[in-house]
Design an enzyme around this catalytic site. Structure first.
Site, PDB file in Angstrom:
ATOM      1  N   HIS A   1     -15.633   2.268  -3.626  1.00 19.29           N
ATOM      2  CA  HIS A   1     -14.190   2.181  -3.432  1.00 19.29           C
ATOM      3  C   HIS A   1     -13.765   0.836  -2.855  1.00 19.29           C
ATOM      4  O   HIS A   1     -12.592   0.505  -2.868  1.00 19.29           O
ATOM      5  CB  HIS A   1     -13.737   3.319  -2.521  1.00 19.29           C
ATOM      6  CG  HIS A   1     -12.267   3.586  -2.574  1.00 19.29           C
ATOM      7  ND1 HIS A   1     -11.609   3.899  -3.742  1.00 19.29           N
ATOM      8  CD2 HIS A   1     -11.315   3.569  -1.606  1.00 19.29           C
ATOM      9  CE1 HIS A   1     -10.315   4.073  -3.494  1.00 19.29           C
ATOM     10  NE2 HIS A   1     -10.118   3.875  -2.204  1.00 19.29           N
TER      11      HIS A   1
ATOM     12  N   TYR B   1       0.834  -1.210   0.000  1.00 19.49           N
ATOM     13  CA  TYR B   1       0.000   0.000   0.000  1.00 19.49           C
ATOM     14  C   TYR B   1       0.870   1.261   0.000  1.00 19.49           C
ATOM     15  O   TYR B   1       0.890   2.013  -0.935  1.00 19.49           O
ATOM     16  CB  TYR B   1      -0.956  -0.006   1.194  1.00 19.49           C
ATOM     17  CG  TYR B   1      -1.905   1.168   1.200  1.00 19.49           C
ATOM     18  CD1 TYR B   1      -3.001   1.183   0.350  1.00 19.49           C
ATOM     19  CD2 TYR B   1      -1.710   2.253   2.049  1.00 19.49           C
ATOM     20  CE1 TYR B   1      -3.876   2.264   0.341  1.00 19.49           C
ATOM     21  CE2 TYR B   1      -2.574   3.329   2.050  1.00 19.49           C
ATOM     22  CZ  TYR B   1      -3.662   3.338   1.201  1.00 19.49           C
ATOM     23  OH  TYR B   1      -4.525   4.414   1.188  1.00 19.49           O
TER      24      TYR B   1
ATOM     25  N   SER C   1      -6.311   1.664  -4.372  1.00 16.10           N
ATOM     26  CA  SER C   1      -6.387   3.071  -4.001  1.00 16.10           C
ATOM     27  C   SER C   1      -4.994   3.709  -4.113  1.00 16.10           C
ATOM     28  O   SER C   1      -4.426   3.757  -5.193  1.00 16.10           O
ATOM     29  CB  SER C   1      -6.971   3.201  -2.593  1.00 16.10           C
ATOM     30  OG  SER C   1      -7.353   4.513  -2.329  1.00 16.10           O
TER      31      SER C   1
ATOM     32  N   ASP D   1     -17.707   4.615  -7.248  1.00 17.61           N
ATOM     33  CA  ASP D   1     -16.564   5.018  -6.422  1.00 17.61           C
ATOM     34  C   ASP D   1     -16.508   6.539  -6.390  1.00 17.61           C
ATOM     35  O   ASP D   1     -16.064   7.185  -7.336  1.00 17.61           O
ATOM     36  CB  ASP D   1     -15.264   4.445  -6.998  1.00 17.61           C
ATOM     37  CG  ASP D   1     -14.088   4.624  -6.040  1.00 17.61           C
ATOM     38  OD1 ASP D   1     -14.212   5.439  -5.100  1.00 17.61           O
ATOM     39  OD2 ASP D   1     -13.054   3.960  -6.225  1.00 17.61           O
TER      40      ASP D   1
END
Length: 718
Positions: A687, A486, A568, A651
Site C-alpha cells: 500500500h 486526501y 488510498s 497491497d
C-alpha cells in the site's frame, strides 16, 4: 457466456475480456464484467497486469527528460536522514539513513556522545531492500527488543525477538510469530513477554500480501518469550468479528489498557486490566488468560488515548464532549466520580499528548495546519515555563521522543521546503539546544516559497490550501501544477518535506498545491471529519474541485496544465473527481485507490472502512456510494484527462482489483479518449509503507514523466 473486447483506441489498449456478470443490489441491476480481475492469482489477471505495465512503460519512454529527472531526484534524495534519539534501558537508539539506503538502520549508543553501533539493519534481510521494519517494542529494562518485519509492503508482519546487550543473541527465539497485523508490541515490565494482535491464518495458502480474504476475528495475545507461538495466551477477543483490539501497558507496568476498535472509527471502547488483582485472583505472578476486565467505557462514544497514570488515577486524551479533544482523568478507585477535566478543549485541535520528567505534560496542537507545542503541569493543567517549545512559524513536529521517566525530550520539525532539524530540551537545566541539523545537497531553498491561502467551497466553507512554488513563478495560467489532497478517516495532511515535489518545483518550474479538504482532522471531528464522511462524502469532492477552480481562477494554472493526485482514500478522491468534473484537469494520478464502492468491504480489511463510507449491504448507504463510486460512474459525455492508476501487487489493504477494474472500465468506455488511460503495477510492493528507496525514486520518476507528457510540459532548468 462472455465476450472479448479487442485492442482499441489511439493508444492500442490491450484486449480485456468482458463477461456477463450481473447482480441486483437493492433493486438496481449492476453489471460487473471485470469481476474475474478480483482473482490476483489467475493467469488471466497476470496477463492483464503484464500487458498494462508494458503499455505504460512504452508510453513514458517517450519523455526525453526521464533519466534527467531521475538523476536530479536521486541527487536530492541522497542526504542523511536522522530520527529522534530515544532512550530504552540505559542506551540510546535512533534511526538513520545515509542517503540512498533501501531502508533506514536502527543504531544503538551507550550515551549521546558515544560511538553509534548498528543494532538492526533491515537492508541485510533481503537482496532488493523490500523487507522493512513495520513495528517494534523494547522491554522496560531495555534488555529485549521485539520487532515486526514486513515483506514486499504487506501489512502482515513476522515478529522476532532479540536481546539488546552487545554480544547477546540476536535471534532469541527459534521461530518468529506469524499472522500479526496492525499491532503494537507491548512488554510486561518483568521482561517475560509481550502483548500483540493477530488474525487467524488465511484459508488460502498464497504469498503474504496477495490474498484478498477478509481479515476478521482479530484477538489480543500474550507471548511468553522462549515458548512456541502455539502456547500464546488469548487475552481478549472482541465479540464482533470485525472489531479490532489495541493494547498498551501502563507507565508503571501495573495495568493493561485495552481499546476495542470498530473499523476506522476513532470512537472506541476502553477497558483496563489490573495485574495485581488478576494475580491475586489466580494465585500466579504471571500472565494468564483469566483476566478481570474493568469496563471503563463500554460504548463507542469517544476517542480514548492513554496518556499516563499514577496509581489508580489515569489521564486520557479524549473527544468526549470535546470534538477538538481535551485531557481528562479517571480514578479506578472512585468510578462514581467519572471523568474530571484537566485541560479543556481549545480552539486548536489537540493531536498529541506526552508526559515527560514525571509530571510535565506536552500537548501538541494543530492551528490552521501548523503545529504549536505547549507545556502544562500534569496534575493541575496549569501552564509551565516555557509555555511553548521553540518552533519556527509554520512548521510541523515530525516526531517527539520522551517518556515519563526521561529528563529530556527530542523533537524534530520540518516544512514543505526545509528538511528541518532535531532539537533537545533538558528539563533539569531548562536548556534548549539544536541537536542535529539536516542538509540537502542540491536543494535551492532560497528560490522556493510557501503560501497558505483559504478558498471557498461549494457550500461556503472556508478551506485552507498550501501553495509551494518558486519565487519567480508567475500567475499567468501557464504553470504546470500538481494538486494533492486526501480527505478522509480523520487524517490531517500537514506540511512535509518531500524531495519528489521539490524536484518538480525546482527543476521543472512546477507548482504544488496541498488542499486540506474536509474528511480529514485539520479542524476536529465535528467541524471537519464528520462533514466529509458517510452521507456528507460529496463535500470532500466539492472541496477538491473548488481547490482546482481557485487555482484556475487565480491564474496559477489552467485545466490543461493541472494535474491531480491522491493515494488510498485520496485515490478514491481522484477517481470520483475525474468522473464528476473531468474538464477541470489535464492529468490525474490515482494511487492505490478505493474504486469499487459496492464491494470494498468484502476484501482484507475493507470492512473497517464502513466508518467513512457506510455499509453497501444497507440500502441507505448503498444509495450514497452509488452517486460517487468511481467504478460505477464512468461517463461518456465528456473527455477524460490523461489518467494514470497505480497499485502494488502485494497491497493487502486496498487490494489491486480496485485499480484493475476501474482501469479496464475506463479503457473500454473512453477507448477513443484523446489522452491516455494507463496503469502502473509495482511488483513486490504494497500500500506504500516499506518501499525501498530505489522503488520510491523509480515510482516518482515514472509518475512525473507521465505528468510531463500529459500536460505537454517540457520546461527544465538545471
Amino acid at each position: 457466456m462472455s465476450s472479448s473486447a479487442t485492442a482499441n483506441g489511439p493508444f492500442g489498449y490491450p484486449s480485456v475480456r468482458r463477461d456477463d456478470t450481473v447482480e441486483t443490489l437493492h433493486g438496481h441491476k449492476v453489471a460487473d464484467p471485470y469481476r474475474w480481475l478480483e482473482d490476483p492469482d489467475s493467469e488471466e489477471t497476470k496477463v492483464f497486469v503484464e500487458a498494462q505495465n508494458k503499455l505504460f512503460f512504452d508510453y513514458i519512454g517517450n519523455y526525453p527528460k526521464r533519466e534527467t529527472f531521475k538523476q536530479k531526484l536521486t541527487n536530492l534524495w541522497n542526504f542523511e536522514k536522522f530520527g529522534c534519539p530515544f532512550k530504552r534501558g540505559d542506551k540510546y537508539y535512533y534511526f538513520h539513513n545515509s542517503g540512498l539506503q533501501a531502508q533506514s538502520v536502527l543504531y544503538q549508543q551507550e550515551s549521546l556522545d558515544a560511538e553509534a553501533k548498528t543494532f538492526l539493519d533491515p537492508n541485510k534481510l533481503s537482496d532488493d531492500g523490500t523487507v522493512s521494519l513495520n513495528t517494534y517494542g523494547f522491554s522496560k529494562s531495555g534488555k529485549f527488543f521485539a520487532y515486526g518485519l514486513s515483506a514486499s509492503g504487506s501489512d502482515w508482519v513476522s515478529v522476532h525477538v532479540r536481546e539488546t546487550q552487545p554480544g547477546s543473541k540476536e535471534n532469541y527465539e527459534e521461530k518468529p510469530l506469524e499472522w500479526a497485523k496492525f499491532t503494537g508490541l507491548e512488554w510486561t515490565h518483568d521482561d517475560k513477554g509481550f502483548f500483540y494482535s493477530r488474525y487467524p491464518k488465511p484459508e488460502r495458502d498464497t504469498d503474504k500480501g496477495t490474498e484478498t480474504d477478509s481479515n476478521k476475528n482479530a484477538a489480543l495475545y500474550y507471548h511468553k518469550i522462549g515458548t512456541p507461538q502455539s502456547q500464546d495466551i488469548v487475552i481478549f477477543k472482541p465479540e464482533d468479528p470485525e472489531h479490532m483490539v489495541g493494547a498498551e501497558v501502563s507507565d508503571d507496568g501495573k495495568y493493561l489498557v485495552i481499546t476495542v476498535i470498530r473499523g476506522c472509527d476513532p470512537e472506541r471502547k476502553l477497558y483496563i486490566v489490573d495485574f495485581a488483582k488478576t494475580f491475586a485472583k489466580t494465585g500466579k505472578e504471571e500472565v494468564t488468560g483469566d483476566f478481570e476486565m474493568i469496563k471503563v467505557v463500554d460504548e463507542f462514544t469517544a476517542e480514548w488515548d492513554y496518556v499516563a497514570n499514577e496509581g489508580t488515577v489515569f489521564w486520557f486524551q479524549t473527544t468526549l464532549e470535546a470534538p477538538k479533544r481535551r485531557i481528562v482523568k479517571y480514578d479506578l478507585a472512585h468510578p462514581e466520580k467519572g471523568f474530571a477535566e484537566v485541560i479543556a478543549q481549545s480552539e486548536d485541535v489537540l493531536t498529541q499528548a506526552r508526559v515527560v520528567n514525571e509530571d510535565k505534560l506536552i500537548l501538541v496542537y494543530l492551528h490552521d495546519v501548523k503545529h504549536v507545542a505547549r507545556l502544562h503541569a500534569l496534575h493541575t493543567g496549569k501552564d509551565l515555563e516555557p509555555k511553548e517549545l521553540p518552533l519556527p512559524l509554520g512548521s510541523i513536529i515530525g516526531s517527539l521522543s520522551g517518556r515519563k521517566e526521561d529528563k529530556e525530550i527530542f523533537y524534530s520539525f520540518s516544512s514543505f521546503i526545509t528538511p528541518g532539524s532535531i532539537h533537545r530540551y533538558d528539563f533539569e537545566t531548562s536548556k534548549h539546544s539544536v541537536f542535529r541539523e539536516t542538509k540537502v545537497n542540491g536543494l535551492k531553498a532560497d528560490i522556493l516559497e510557501t503560501k497558505q491561502i483559504f478558498f471557498t467551497s461549494k457550500d461556503g466553507t472556508k478551506v485552507p490550501m498550501y501553495i509551494i512554488s518558486r519565487k519567480d513563478a508567475k500567475q499567468d495560467s501557464n504553470n504546470a501544477t500538481l494538486l494533492y489532497a486526501y480527505g478522509g478517516f480523520n487524517i490531517s495532511i500537514t506540511p512535509s518535506f518531500a524531495v519528489t515535489w521539490l524536484n518538480f518545483i525546482q527543476h521543472m518550474k512546477g507548482v504544488v498545491a496541498v488542499a486540506n479538504i474536509r474528511g480529514g482532522g485539520e479542524y476536529g471531528q465535528e467541524a471537519w471529519y464528520d462533514q466529509g464522511k458517510l452521507g456528507k462524502k460529496q463535500n470532500v469532492f466539492d472541496d477538491f474541485q473548488a481547490a482546482a477552480k481557485y487555482l484556475i481562477d487565480n491564474k496559477w494554472t489552467k485545466p490543461d496544465k493541472l494535474a491531480i493526485n491522491g493515494g488510498s482514500n485520496g485515490g478514491l478522491l481522484v477517481g470520483a473527481s475525474i468522473n464528476q468534473a473531468p474538464e477541470l484537469f489535464g492529468c490525474a494520478i490515482a494511487d492505490v485507490g478505493v474504486m469499487d464502492m459496492y464491494r470494498f468491504h468484502k476484501f482484507t480489511i475493507g470492512h473497517a472502512w464502513v466508518s467513512d463510507y457506510g455499509n453497501p449491504d444497507k440500502k441507505e448507504d448503498f444509495e450514497v456510494v452509488r452517486k460517487y463510486s468511481p467504478l460505477h460512474n464512468v461517463q461518456k459525455d465528456k473527455p477524460y484527462p490523461a489518467v494514470l492508476i497505480t497499485t502494488g501487487d502485494h497491497d493487502d489493504r486496498v487490494v489491486p482489483l480496485h485499480s484493475h477494474k476501474l482501469l479496464a472500465t475506463l479503457q473500454h468506455e473512453a477507448r477513443n479518449n484523446a489522452k491516455p488511460i494507463l496503469e502502473r503495477v509495482e511488483t513486490k510492493a504494497g500500500h506504500g509503507a516499506g518501499k525501498s528507496t530505489a522503488q520510491r525514486i523509480e515510482e516518482a520518476t515514472d509518475k512525473f514523466s507521465f505528468l510531463a507528457l500529459a500536460l505537454d510540459h517540457h520546461v527544465w532548468e538545471d
